[in-house]
Design a protein around this motif. Structure first.
Motif, mmCIF file in Angstrom:
data_model
loop_
_atom_site.group_PDB
_atom_site.id
_atom_site.type_symbol
_atom_site.label_atom_id
_atom_site.label_comp_id
_atom_site.label_asym_id
_atom_site.label_seq_id
_atom_site.Cartn_x
_atom_site.Cartn_y
_atom_site.Cartn_z
ATOM 1 N N GLY A 66 0.800 -1.219 0.000
ATOM 2 C CA GLY A 66 0.000 0.000 0.000
ATOM 3 C C GLY A 66 0.833 1.269 0.000
ATOM 4 N N SER A 67 2.144 1.142 -0.066
ATOM 5 C CA SER A 67 3.040 2.299 -0.007
ATOM 6 C C SER A 67 3.329 2.898 -1.383
ATOM 7 N N GLY A 68 2.929 2.206 -2.441
ATOM 8 C CA GLY A 68 3.265 2.652 -3.791
ATOM 9 C C GLY A 68 4.472 1.944 -4.362
ATOM 10 N N MET A 69 5.159 1.158 -3.549
ATOM 11 C CA MET A 69 6.359 0.492 -4.001
ATOM 12 C C MET A 69 6.094 -0.541 -5.085
ATOM 13 N N GLY A 70 4.970 -1.257 -5.007
ATOM 14 C CA GLY A 70 4.641 -2.231 -6.044
ATOM 15 C C GLY A 70 4.491 -1.563 -7.402
ATOM 16 N N GLY A 71 3.822 -0.425 -7.427
ATOM 17 C CA GLY A 71 3.675 0.328 -8.667
ATOM 18 C C GLY A 71 5.011 0.819 -9.194
ATOM 19 N N TYR A 72 5.866 1.230 -8.288
ATOM 20 C CA TYR A 72 7.191 1.691 -8.691
ATOM 21 C C TYR A 72 7.993 0.542 -9.302
ATOM 22 N N LEU A 73 7.922 -0.643 -8.688
ATOM 23 C CA LEU A 73 8.612 -1.811 -9.253
ATOM 24 C C LEU A 73 8.061 -2.156 -10.636
ATOM 25 N N LEU A 74 6.733 -2.082 -10.793
ATOM 26 C CA LEU A 74 6.144 -2.354 -12.112
ATOM 27 C C LEU A 74 6.649 -1.358 -13.150
ATOM 28 N N GLN A 75 6.672 -0.084 -12.805
ATOM 29 C CA GLN A 75 7.158 0.929 -13.742
ATOM 30 C C GLN A 75 8.616 0.668 -14.121
ATOM 31 N N ALA A 76 9.416 0.255 -13.145
ATOM 32 C CA ALA A 76 10.814 -0.074 -13.425
ATOM 33 C C ALA A 76 10.901 -1.270 -14.374
ATOM 34 N N ALA A 77 10.037 -2.260 -14.168
ATOM 35 C CA ALA A 77 10.018 -3.420 -15.065
ATOM 36 C C ALA A 77 9.592 -3.009 -16.470
ATOM 37 N N PHE A 78 8.626 -2.109 -16.592
ATOM 38 C CA PHE A 78 8.215 -1.619 -17.917
ATOM 39 C C PHE A 78 9.397 -0.951 -18.609
ATOM 40 N N SER A 79 10.136 -0.120 -17.894
ATOM 41 C CA SER A 79 11.294 0.561 -18.483
ATOM 42 C C SER A 79 12.345 -0.440 -18.929
ATOM 43 N N ARG A 80 12.604 -1.421 -18.091
ATOM 44 C CA ARG A 80 13.594 -2.441 -18.441
ATOM 45 C C ARG A 80 13.133 -3.250 -19.652
ATOM 46 N N ALA A 81 11.849 -3.595 -19.701
ATOM 47 C CA ALA A 81 11.313 -4.354 -20.832
ATOM 48 C C ALA A 81 11.411 -3.553 -22.123
ATOM 49 N N ARG A 82 11.091 -2.275 -22.064
ATOM 50 C CA ARG A 82 11.200 -1.427 -23.262
ATOM 51 C C ARG A 82 12.653 -1.322 -23.720
ATOM 52 N N ALA A 83 13.569 -1.193 -22.779
ATOM 53 C CA ALA A 83 14.993 -1.112 -23.125
ATOM 54 C C ALA A 83 15.470 -2.396 -23.785
ATOM 55 N N SER A 84 14.804 -3.502 -23.506
ATOM 56 C CA SER A 84 15.129 -4.796 -24.118
ATOM 57 C C SER A 84 14.309 -5.057 -25.373
ATOM 58 N N ALA A 85 13.543 -4.064 -25.813
ATOM 59 C CA ALA A 85 12.716 -4.147 -27.019
ATOM 60 C C ALA A 85 11.614 -5.200 -26.919
ATOM 61 N N LEU A 86 11.158 -5.475 -25.694
ATOM 62 C CA LEU A 86 10.022 -6.377 -25.537
ATOM 63 C C LEU A 86 8.760 -5.622 -25.925
ATOM 64 N N THR A 87 7.789 -6.327 -26.472
ATOM 65 C CA THR A 87 6.560 -5.661 -26.908
ATOM 66 C C THR A 87 5.333 -6.046 -26.088
#
Length: 174
Positions: free
Chosen positions: A106-127
């Motif tokens: 409930g602290s927002g950390m889960g959302g932050y981790l998801l956003q970080a995963a999205f950035s990493r996935a985009r950097a790896s050209a995942l679609t």
């Protein structure tokens, strides 16, 4: 839920750390790629979720071997308080073993981790990203995931899904 988007370069190379961020209670943390030394802490962080049936049990050796899959949220004292695995399968990614320490939910950390995963996935050209959840999936749905069929996911991963867990498959286009 508060989320932040990290630039792809921030997560592209290991072991770069992201800038310090804050949870809603003001405590600082960093999201970074895990390393082999984080494996015991990742296993310990996952244990309560395994006992509750939310995660599958994984041996410590898996956390060691696949440490580079994980993003972790680390408190200034070095404690890991969240983790999320991202495995790559051609143009698709699989998010797995997502857990947040009970005192940080409930602290927002889960959302932050998801956003970080999205950035990493985009950097790896995942679609496309897939995940499976036995819970409500509310966090995933709130971040653009939609229900999906397992046969649309990478076959190697879909074959590992345990029908007895009644997990829902969710997907998100990047």
């Amino acid at each position: 839920m508060t989320t932040a988007t990290l630039p792809p370069a921030a997560l592209a190379a290991s072991p770069l750390r992201t800038p310090t961020a804050r949870w809603r209670d003001g405590a600082e943390f960093q999201v970074r790629r895990a390393n082999e030394g984080d494996a015991p802490a990742l296993a310990a962080l996952s244990r309560p979720f395994v006992r509750a049936g939310a995660l599958r049990e994984r041996p410590l050796s898996l956390y060691v071997a696949r440490a580079s899959d994980f993003l972790v949220a680390q408190a200034p004292d070095g404690t890991l308080e969240g983790g999320l695995g991202l495995s790559e399968h051609a143009a698709d990614g699989i998010l797995y073993n997502f857990c947040v320490a009970a005192h940080r939910q409930g602290s927002g950390m889960g959302g932050y981790l998801l956003q970080a995963a999205f950035s990493r996935a985009r950097a790896s050209a995942l679609t496309m990203l897939f995940t499976a959840t036995t819970g409500s999936g509310r966090l995933f749905l709130g971040h653009g995931f939609v229900p999906s069929r397992p046969d649309l996911a990478p076959a190697a991963w879909a074959r590992t899904l345990d029908p007895g867990r009644n997990a829902r498959v969710l997907a998100r286009t990047l």
